[in-house]
Design a protein around this motif. Structure first.
Motif, PDB file in Angstrom:
ATOM      1  N   HIS B 167      48.100  40.701  47.386  1.00 20.97           N
ATOM      2  CA  HIS B 167      49.403  40.880  46.744  1.00 20.97           C
ATOM      3  C   HIS B 167      49.700  39.641  45.913  1.00 20.97           C
ATOM      4  O   HIS B 167      49.419  38.522  46.340  1.00 20.97           O
ATOM      5  N   CYS B 168      50.232  39.834  44.718  1.00 18.64           N
ATOM      6  CA  CYS B 168      50.609  38.688  43.910  1.00 18.64           C
ATOM      7  C   CYS B 168      51.700  39.113  42.944  1.00 18.64           C
ATOM      8  O   CYS B 168      51.967  40.302  42.781  1.00 18.64           O
ATOM      9  N   ASP B 169      52.331  38.109  42.321  1.00 15.15           N
ATOM     10  CA  ASP B 169      53.363  38.432  41.334  1.00 15.15           C
ATOM     11  C   ASP B 169      52.725  38.958  40.056  1.00 15.15           C
ATOM     12  O   ASP B 169      53.134  39.978  39.527  1.00 15.15           O
ATOM     13  N   VAL B 170      51.727  38.239  39.586  1.00 17.70           N
ATOM     14  CA  VAL B 170      51.119  38.604  38.294  1.00 17.70           C
ATOM     15  C   VAL B 170      49.603  38.666  38.435  1.00 17.70           C
ATOM     16  O   VAL B 170      48.982  37.740  38.950  1.00 17.70           O
ATOM     17  N   LEU B 171      49.043  39.765  38.002  1.00 15.13           N
ATOM     18  CA  LEU B 171      47.581  39.876  37.896  1.00 15.13           C
ATOM     19  C   LEU B 171      47.240  39.845  36.409  1.00 15.13           C
ATOM     20  O   LEU B 171      47.759  40.650  35.631  1.00 15.13           O
ATOM     21  N   VAL B 172      46.405  38.895  36.021  1.00 11.51           N
ATOM     22  CA  VAL B 172      45.975  38.805  34.629  1.00 11.51           C
ATOM     23  C   VAL B 172      44.533  39.285  34.543  1.00 11.51           C
ATOM     24  O   VAL B 172      43.658  38.744  35.225  1.00 11.51           O
ATOM     25  N   VAL B 173      44.296  40.314  33.764  1.00  9.27           N
ATOM     26  CA  VAL B 173      42.942  40.832  33.589  1.00  9.27           C
ATOM     27  C   VAL B 173      42.410  40.320  32.261  1.00  9.27           C
ATOM     28  O   VAL B 173      42.895  40.705  31.195  1.00  9.27           O
ATOM     29  N   GLY B 174      41.439  39.432  32.334  1.00 12.63           N
ATOM     30  CA  GLY B 174      40.861  38.843  31.126  1.00 12.63           C
ATOM     31  C   GLY B 174      41.279  37.388  31.017  1.00 12.63           C
ATOM     32  O   GLY B 174      42.460  37.090  30.868  1.00 12.63           O
ATOM     33  N   ALA B 175      40.305  36.479  31.108  1.00 13.55           N
ATOM     34  CA  ALA B 175      40.608  35.048  31.057  1.00 13.55           C
ATOM     35  C   ALA B 175      40.232  34.460  29.715  1.00 13.55           C
ATOM     36  O   ALA B 175      39.702  33.365  29.618  1.00 13.55           O
ATOM     37  N   ARG B 267      41.607  45.203  46.399  1.00 10.33           N
ATOM     38  CA  ARG B 267      42.715  46.083  46.051  1.00 10.33           C
ATOM     39  C   ARG B 267      43.930  45.187  45.837  1.00 10.33           C
ATOM     40  O   ARG B 267      44.401  44.545  46.767  1.00 10.33           O
ATOM     41  N   VAL B 268      44.398  45.154  44.613  1.00 11.35           N
ATOM     42  CA  VAL B 268      45.456  44.209  44.269  1.00 11.35           C
ATOM     43  C   VAL B 268      46.732  44.966  43.933  1.00 11.35           C
ATOM     44  O   VAL B 268      46.708  45.920  43.143  1.00 11.35           O
ATOM     45  N   ARG B 269      47.824  44.556  44.548  1.00  6.92           N
ATOM     46  CA  ARG B 269      49.132  45.125  44.207  1.00  6.92           C
ATOM     47  C   ARG B 269      50.004  44.035  43.607  1.00  6.92           C
ATOM     48  O   ARG B 269      50.702  43.327  44.306  1.00  6.92           O
ATOM     49  N   PRO B 270      49.943  43.898  42.292  1.00  8.54           N
ATOM     50  CA  PRO B 270      50.761  42.887  41.636  1.00  8.54           C
ATOM     51  C   PRO B 270      52.132  43.463  41.274  1.00  8.54           C
ATOM     52  O   PRO B 270      52.304  44.682  41.203  1.00  8.54           O
ATOM     53  N   LYS B 271      53.089  42.567  41.054  1.00  5.39           N
ATOM     54  CA  LYS B 271      54.379  43.034  40.541  1.00  5.39           C
ATOM     55  C   LYS B 271      54.266  43.298  39.040  1.00  5.39           C
ATOM     56  O   LYS B 271      54.947  44.161  38.507  1.00  5.39           O
ATOM     57  N   ARG B 272      53.448  42.504  38.385  1.00  3.74           N
ATOM     58  CA  ARG B 272      53.214  42.743  36.953  1.00  3.74           C
ATOM     59  C   ARG B 272      51.731  42.564  36.630  1.00  3.74           C
ATOM     60  O   ARG B 272      51.079  41.693  37.185  1.00  3.74           O
ATOM     61  N   ILE B 273      51.261  43.427  35.750  1.00  2.00           N
ATOM     62  CA  ILE B 273      49.874  43.336  35.297  1.00  2.00           C
ATOM     63  C   ILE B 273      49.881  42.889  33.842  1.00  2.00           C
ATOM     64  O   ILE B 273      50.619  43.447  33.032  1.00  2.00           O
ATOM     65  N   VAL B 274      49.094  41.875  33.532  1.00  3.84           N
ATOM     66  CA  VAL B 274      48.893  41.511  32.127  1.00  3.84           C
ATOM     67  C   VAL B 274      47.460  41.897  31.765  1.00  3.84           C
ATOM     68  O   VAL B 274      46.505  41.393  32.346  1.00  3.84           O
TER      69      VAL B 274
END
Ligand SMILES: [Zn+2]
Lengths: 89, 960
Positions: B167-175, B267-274
């Motif tokens: 679990h996290c606030d923000v998951l960023v896909v692509g660095a 399995r990630v449950r973010p509050k926001r996905i970028v």
């Protein structure tokens, strides 16, 4: 994987729930119930596209509850335990 | 000449760490930091695979997950991975790589002749040609010639893959620059951030393209930003692909470890996905555009900058946009002779030392097994050992689309980009069509929404990229073979053929031609394919639309998806409290309804049948001991408990006296028998539902549903105590003698404890419940005790039983004993149509006036039919073998045969000395004595319909 709000436990993974049917499918009592009415109770479902109210059970805690959700967007509007559901107008 | 390693440079290789692996049996040398692809290029290897259908020679095209050609079966440490991409597989010592779909290898493939027949093998050729007489005659050989990697049939899984929930606030896909800018900003605002990137290290385009951020070289800024994130305790996962966005924004990641360790599923449950997933370079449509030596221009730039591999000496760069100019310029700087061919009329970017031919296009490439030159549209022929291609950029919209985002077409980008925002998902960078570093960085921050920090946006302080793409889609009726989908061997002509045959929906096109259906899912090919379909059918590209994007973005190993859920962890068996005791007694275990239970004791293999017969025979002679702990024990407690059990059961239960038991059925609302068993009334407001072993969970759920829906939580309370008690059964003519010897302190005389009554006693200080009920037809006592105290009671029973020649029986013998009595097993002796009156229990149906589950259905047209199947016994002639279970009773009318029903249970009864059987036969209850034909597996036999009970019909043994 959807998150469903169990009124008892809070949000949990959909895999922990079983579907219990459409809400408001009231059971007609008695052996004199017309066959058509009984068949409706057993088999006929609205299966709506969009907003729906359904009965679900959270298998891990045993709570049966009514949940409002959207069958298209999968948005969940909320849930209420069966006892409380009866008290609502 | 071909590609080679330059003596200096390569920002990501470690020349002090030489590594060796084999490719198609030959040793290849590389360095730490190489991928298999970069090492193969550096070694001068051009052909790395054979194509799916025509066995065309193919070389490396890309540098990342989009790679369509360089698929390998990779083996190391005894573990083989099929269809690994050479471009994402790190070089390791001892790695063994083999090209796919090539025999004996990619260089000298013996099926290469297929390519010469290619014009006879268009799309759907196999479907159309091998229909007669039967596709299955041809399929094995065709499948052997086509296809990709091979699965190792001898492979045995070692360690399970890990699966992690996060679990996290923000998951960023692509660095890349957009993703890192977003991550840094969110982290500065105190949010928990997880960054994932499918490449081996963060940075994206900053790792190989020019650009400066905040006065530092882009690659340095990326490394420092990533280091700062990790220092702040946030996770940055490289070699990790976000492969799916599921409902409610659950994101699934597959993390590759590159060291033989199984991939990890997150399995990630973010509050926001970028989503900063970037874009993938497209090929240009010209004849033979699939020859080895033809690469994505951006990929070649990556190999040069990161691995010091120069893709060729005489390079033609073919482009329709600005992005390839940097590649041309850098290649020329690195000593290659470079000619840039631009379809646009005037150059709009700096090609450095490269020669630029504007307003011209490559129409064909030449060469036998690798590119040797190209022809331009003005007829010019250029010699080349390498052609770098940029046909524009396709944003990686997959995850956005999986999240139900609607795509928007941008003519200026010649691409689909994300349209309206999806709740909880921001999009940034090349994914949204941004090219200049300034815009890319800004879009990264903007994508955070409310999660953006207040820190300053990183500033681009160096050169800015531009695109200015001019679409160059494949055109109908082009000369030669223009390849659209490299991995699945789809040409422009195949797409045109599909359009001619009216496969004009893009979904039909895909399935007819297999465009985009290979392991790369058309990452490089889809847009060219649908642009051609649009052209061929006179529509615009957005009118044609895209196929549906579904997970996974890249192939995910089954081991990841399975994780630790294997064998007993996938389907755990339940064990009896006395499991080990039974094992020591020589029990053979079988799974019954999820429980591992003793089937019989002693006797193995062919001796098992004799052991079962022996147990069933001896059980009737003196006394039998049986572990019945799995029987349901669900307590129903509360002021309305009696009313509740009346509603739940078919039989009236509220009249049951305290301390007494009653047998009854539970029905489903459709009137079908759902379960049977004993109900015990402990006191006025307390009952115990003793349901079938395999049905406890279902019965419990049913009780809860009616309790919560109809009676209310204050009226009834349900408690499933099944696992808390062990139930040990003593049955047979000497059952009472044995029970008395146990000294349980309870009165066992028939007046105090008659059949269908209970009493309490004590054993070793523990309370026990003794229920005099019978599933054998003999006098029986079920003794229930706290599960953890059962071992001593069982031992005592065994000890006292010795003098009585007691026999311990398993479930198989019990099945014979109950069948002798005509006692049914729900689901075995009943089916999905069986109602209680079919089983000879018609009383409640006629007499009950209060409501119960399933009542109305018993009076429907179906429930009142005269030809319903009813429970019967079936007897065969002296000396015959038992009937087959499932055998049908049949009736002949005219020439036609008709089923009357079937055999449900069949055994040899050692006590009766003859076979016994139960069955469901049409109108069976009124046909006792009638002889019918029984058909089974082509054999015809005769059987006499009897009453279900074959032993002691008067029931004397219950009190014997
Ligand atoms: Zn719950």
């Amino acid at each position: 994987m959807q998150l469903f709000p169990c009124p008892f436990c809070g949000p949990r993974d959909e895999a922990e729930f079983h579907y219990g049917g459409e809400a408001g499918n009231l059971r007609p009592d008695g052996r004199e119930v017309p066959a058509g009415r009984w068949a409706d109770y057993l088999h006929m479902r609205a299966n709506p596209k969009g907003a729906t109210r359904e009965i679900w059970v959270h298998v891990t805690c045993g709570e049966f509850f009514a949940m409002e959700r959207d069958t298209v967007t999968h948005k969940v509007a909320g849930s209420v335990s069966l006892g409380e559901a009866e008290q609502q107008p | 000449m071909s590609a080679r390693r330059l003596p200096h440079g390569g920002s990501e290789i470690d020349r002090s760490r030489p590594l060796k692996f084999t490719f198609d049996g030959r040793t290849v040398e590389g360095f730490g930091g190489d991928t298999v692809a970069s090492a193969l290029l550096a070694s001068g290897r051009r052909i790395v695979g054979r194509s799916f259908k025509y066995h065309r020679p193919r070389g490396i095209w890309g540098a990342g997950v989009e790679e369509p050609n360089a698929l390998l079966d990779v083996e190391r440490d005894g573990r083989r991975t099929p269809n690994a991409r050479a471009t994402t597989e790190p070089v390791r010592d001892g790695l063994v790589a083999r090209s796919v779909n090539a025999t004996p290898d990619a260089e000298q493939d013996r099926n290469a002749f297929l390519d010469r027949f290619s014009r006879f093998i268009p799309a759907a050729f196999y479907y159309k040609t091998f229909m007669w007489p039967d596709w299955h005659l041809f399929e094995p050989r065709i499948r052997a010639m086509a296809g990709l990697g091979t699965v190792d049939p001898d492979w045995v899984q070692g360690r399970s893959a890990d699966q992690l929930n996060h679990h996290c606030d923000v998951l960023v896909v692509g660095a890349g620059p957009a993703g890192l800018a977003a991550a840094a900003s969110a982290a500065a605002a105190g949010h928990s951030v997880l960054v994932v990137d499918d490449q081996s290290r963060p940075g994206g385009s900053l790792r190989h393209r020019a650009g400066e951020i905040d006065g530092r070289p882009g690659a340095q800024w990326a490394a420092e930003t990533a280091a700062a994130l990790e220092k702040a305790g946030l996770a940055l996962l490289s070699s990790t692909t976000a492969f799916g966005v599921y409902d409610h924004n659950l994101v699934a990641l597959n993390q590759r470890h590159g060291d033989g360790w199984p991939d990890t599923l997150w399995r990630v449950r973010p509050k926001r996905i970028v989503l900063a997933t970037g874009a993938i370079e497209r090929p240009l449509p010209f004849a033979n555009n699939d020859l080895p030596g033809i690469l994505s221009a951006d990929a070649a730039l990556q190999y040069l900058k990161r691995h010091a591999v120069l893709a060729g000496e005489r390079i033609v760069v073919a482009t329709n946009n600005d992005s390839a100019y940097e590649a041309a310029s850098v290649m020329a700087e690195a000593s290659a002779e470079v000619t840039l061919v631009d379809v646009r009329p005037a150059a709009s970017a700096d090609a450095g030392k490269a020669r630029v031919l504007s307003g011209r296009a490559v129409v064909a490439a030449h060469g036998r097994n690798a590119v040797e030159g190209v022809t331009l549209n003005d007829g010019t022929r250029l010699t080349a050992d390498c052609v770098l291609v940029s046909g524009g950029w396709t944003p990686s919209v997959h995850l956005y689309s999986q999240a139900k985002g609607k795509l928007a077409w941008r003519d200026d980008l010649a691409a689909f980009v994300p349209g309206a925002e999806v709740e909880g998902i921001g999009t940034a960078g090349a994914l949204v069509g941004e090219v200049s570093l300034s815009k890319v960085l800004e879009s990264g921050i903007a994508a955070l929404g409310q999660f953006a920090g207040k820190t300053a946006t990183p500033k681009s302080t160096g050169p800015e990229a531009s695109l200015n793409v001019s679409a160059a889609w494949p055109k109908p009726k082009a000369k030669g073979r223009v390849w659209i989908d490299y991995q699945n061997d789809v040409t422009a002509k195949d797409v045109e053929l599909a359009a001619r045959e009216n496969f004009i929906s893009v979904e039909h096109l895909k399935r007819y031609t297999t465009l985009g259906m290979a392991t790369d899912q058309g990452k490089t090919s889809n847009l060219n394919g649908l642009a051609l379909l649009a052209e061929a059918t006179g529509r615009s590209i957005p009118d044609v639309g895209t196929t549906t994007y579904r997970p996974p973005f890249t192939p995910v190993p089954f081991t990841s998806l399975v994780g630790p859920k294997r064998k007993s962890l996938l389907a755990p068996v339940r064990r009896l409290p006395l499991d080990t005791v039974h094992r020591m007694q020589g029990a053979s275990f079988r799974e019954f309804g999820g429980w591992l239970r003793p089937a019989y004791y002693g006797g193995t293999g062919s001796g098992s049948a004799a052991a079962i017969q022996d147990e069933a025979r001896r059980a009737r002679q003196s006394v039998a001991l049986f572990d019945g702990s799995t029987l349901g024990k669900i307590e129903v407690i509360g002021p309305r408990a009696a009313e509740f059990v009346d509603f739940i059961y078919y039989n009236t239960m509220s009249t049951l006296k305290q301390g007494r038991c009653r047998y009854g059925f539970m029905l489903s609302e459709n009137g079908v028998v759902f379960d049977d068993g004993i109900l015990v009334r402990l006191d006025e407001h307390r009952f115990v539902v003793s349901c079938s072993s395999s049905h406890v969970a279902a019965v419990h759920a049913r009780l809860e549903e009616w309790r919560q829906d109809r009676f209310g939580r204050d009226a009834v309370y349900i408690h499933n105590a099944t696992a808390q008690y062990a139930t040990l059964t003593v049955s047979g003519p000497n059952a009472k003698v044995l029970l008395e010897a146990l000294d349980l302190g309870a009165s066992l005389d028939d007046a105090s404890l008659p059949h269908m009554a209970i009493t309490n006693g004590r054993f070793g200080g523990e309370e026990v419940r003794i229920a005099r009920v019978s599933f054998t037809g003999d006098r029986s006592y079920e003794v229930s005790i706290r599960a953890d105290c059962a071992e001593a009671l069982w031992a005592r029973m065994q000890q006292e039983g010795r003098a009585l020649e007691a026999v311990t029986i398993g479930l198989e013998a019990l099945m014979i004993l109950r069948a002798e009595k005509g006692y049914i097993i729900i689901g075995k002796d009943t089916d999905g149509n069986t109602m209680p009156h079919d089983l000879g229990v018609a009383g409640p149906r006629q007499k009950r006036v209060t409501e119960f589950v399933g009542r109305r259905s018993l009076f429907t047209e179906e429930g009142t039919r005269s030809d319903r199947k009813q429970l019967v016994g079936l007897a065969v002639a002296e000396g015959e073998a038992p009937l087959g279970i499932g055998a049908h009773g049949i009736e002949r009318t005219g020439g036609a045969k008709r089923s009357l029903g079937y055999v449900t249970s069949s055994y040899f009864s050692p006590t009766l000395g003859r076979p016994i059987a139960l069955g469901l036969i049409e109108q069976g209850a009124s046909r006792h004595g009638e002889v019918i034909d029984i058909q089974h597996l082509g054999m015809l036999r005769r059987a006499t319909i009897t009453a279900p009970c074959a032993l002691d019909p008067a029931g004397d043994r219950l009190n014997g």
